[in-house]
Design an enzyme around this catalytic site. Sequence first.
Site, PDB file in Angstrom:
ATOM      1  CG  ASP A   1      -2.285  -0.240   1.068  1.00 20.01           C
ATOM      2  OD1 ASP A   1      -2.610  -0.816   0.028  1.00 20.01           O
ATOM      3  OD2 ASP A   1      -3.098   0.114   1.936  1.00 20.01           O
TER       4      ASP A   1
ATOM      5  CE1 TYR B   1       5.915   3.863   4.165  1.00 22.43           C
ATOM      6  CE2 TYR B   1       6.710   5.198   2.333  1.00 22.43           C
ATOM      7  CZ  TYR B   1       6.909   4.192   3.263  1.00 22.43           C
ATOM      8  OH  TYR B   1       8.102   3.523   3.297  1.00 22.43           O
TER       9      TYR B   1
ATOM     10  CG  PHE C   1       9.443  -0.218   0.676  1.00 25.69           C
ATOM     11  CD1 PHE C   1       9.039  -0.600   1.947  1.00 25.69           C
ATOM     12  CD2 PHE C   1       9.324  -1.151  -0.356  1.00 25.69           C
ATOM     13  CE1 PHE C   1       8.543  -1.876   2.198  1.00 25.69           C
ATOM     14  CE2 PHE C   1       8.830  -2.428  -0.116  1.00 25.69           C
ATOM     15  CZ  PHE C   1       8.436  -2.792   1.158  1.00 25.69           C
TER      16      PHE C   1
ATOM     17  CG  HIS D   1       7.321  -6.153   5.164  1.00 29.36           C
ATOM     18  ND1 HIS D   1       7.563  -4.941   5.790  1.00 29.36           N
ATOM     19  CD2 HIS D   1       6.656  -5.869   4.026  1.00 29.36           C
ATOM     20  CE1 HIS D   1       7.057  -3.974   5.051  1.00 29.36           C
ATOM     21  NE2 HIS D   1       6.500  -4.506   3.974  1.00 29.36           N
TER      22      HIS D   1
END
Length: 230
Positions: free
Chosen positions: A72, A74, A85, A194
Amino acid sequence: MNISEIKVTPTIEESWKKVLEEEFKKDYFKQLKAFLLEEKKHYRIFPPGKYIFNAFNLTPFDKVKVVILGQDPYHGYGQAHGLCFSVPEGIKLPPSLKNIFKELYDDLGVPVPTKGDLTCWAKQGVLLLNATLTVREKKAGSHQGKGWETFTDHVIKIISEKKEHVVFILWGNYAQQKENLIDTSKHYVIKSTHPSPFSAHRGFLGSKPFSKTNEKLKEWGLQPIDWACV
């Protein structure tokens, strides 16, 4: 709103437009467009419209050498700019990105950057792709299941089918579920937990994805990524 009347012509880099043109005409994408138009009437949506396809515009289809898959965007103000990221310069580093930079230092000795804008990775052929390309402000996962995953699954399949010698970096269970879309006989997959603080110590830290990627690119006769450019 009549779905058939919605015209969907995203501003997207030309080589991507060629391979995705038919996808934009499908009913699910028109429904997604209608959903986003309705959302924007009531909520703030991230990233801003001009950045929704930023990953594609910075990394043309013809130039893709590496795919890093996120989930997703931010959902905090000013954070999302269409690259998984990554955050624009001047925005505080999110925890997952801090761990990515920690691993980059441990892997390649790259000094930990103070800014989190990964545009320079994207310009070298690293497609920083989120599975869902938009989100409602302060509501994580709010645009999941609306059509973006169908679109980005297709993007992964198109890269797998039409290209050779791409490194796919899949961090976490969600990203690893996409491995079945990748032809591993001609591409290389790197997997770990992750980089989130909740899971980074269970396999992400110490996984050396950056050096492994460059070793594989060099093995294929391709230019390695300058990960230190941030």
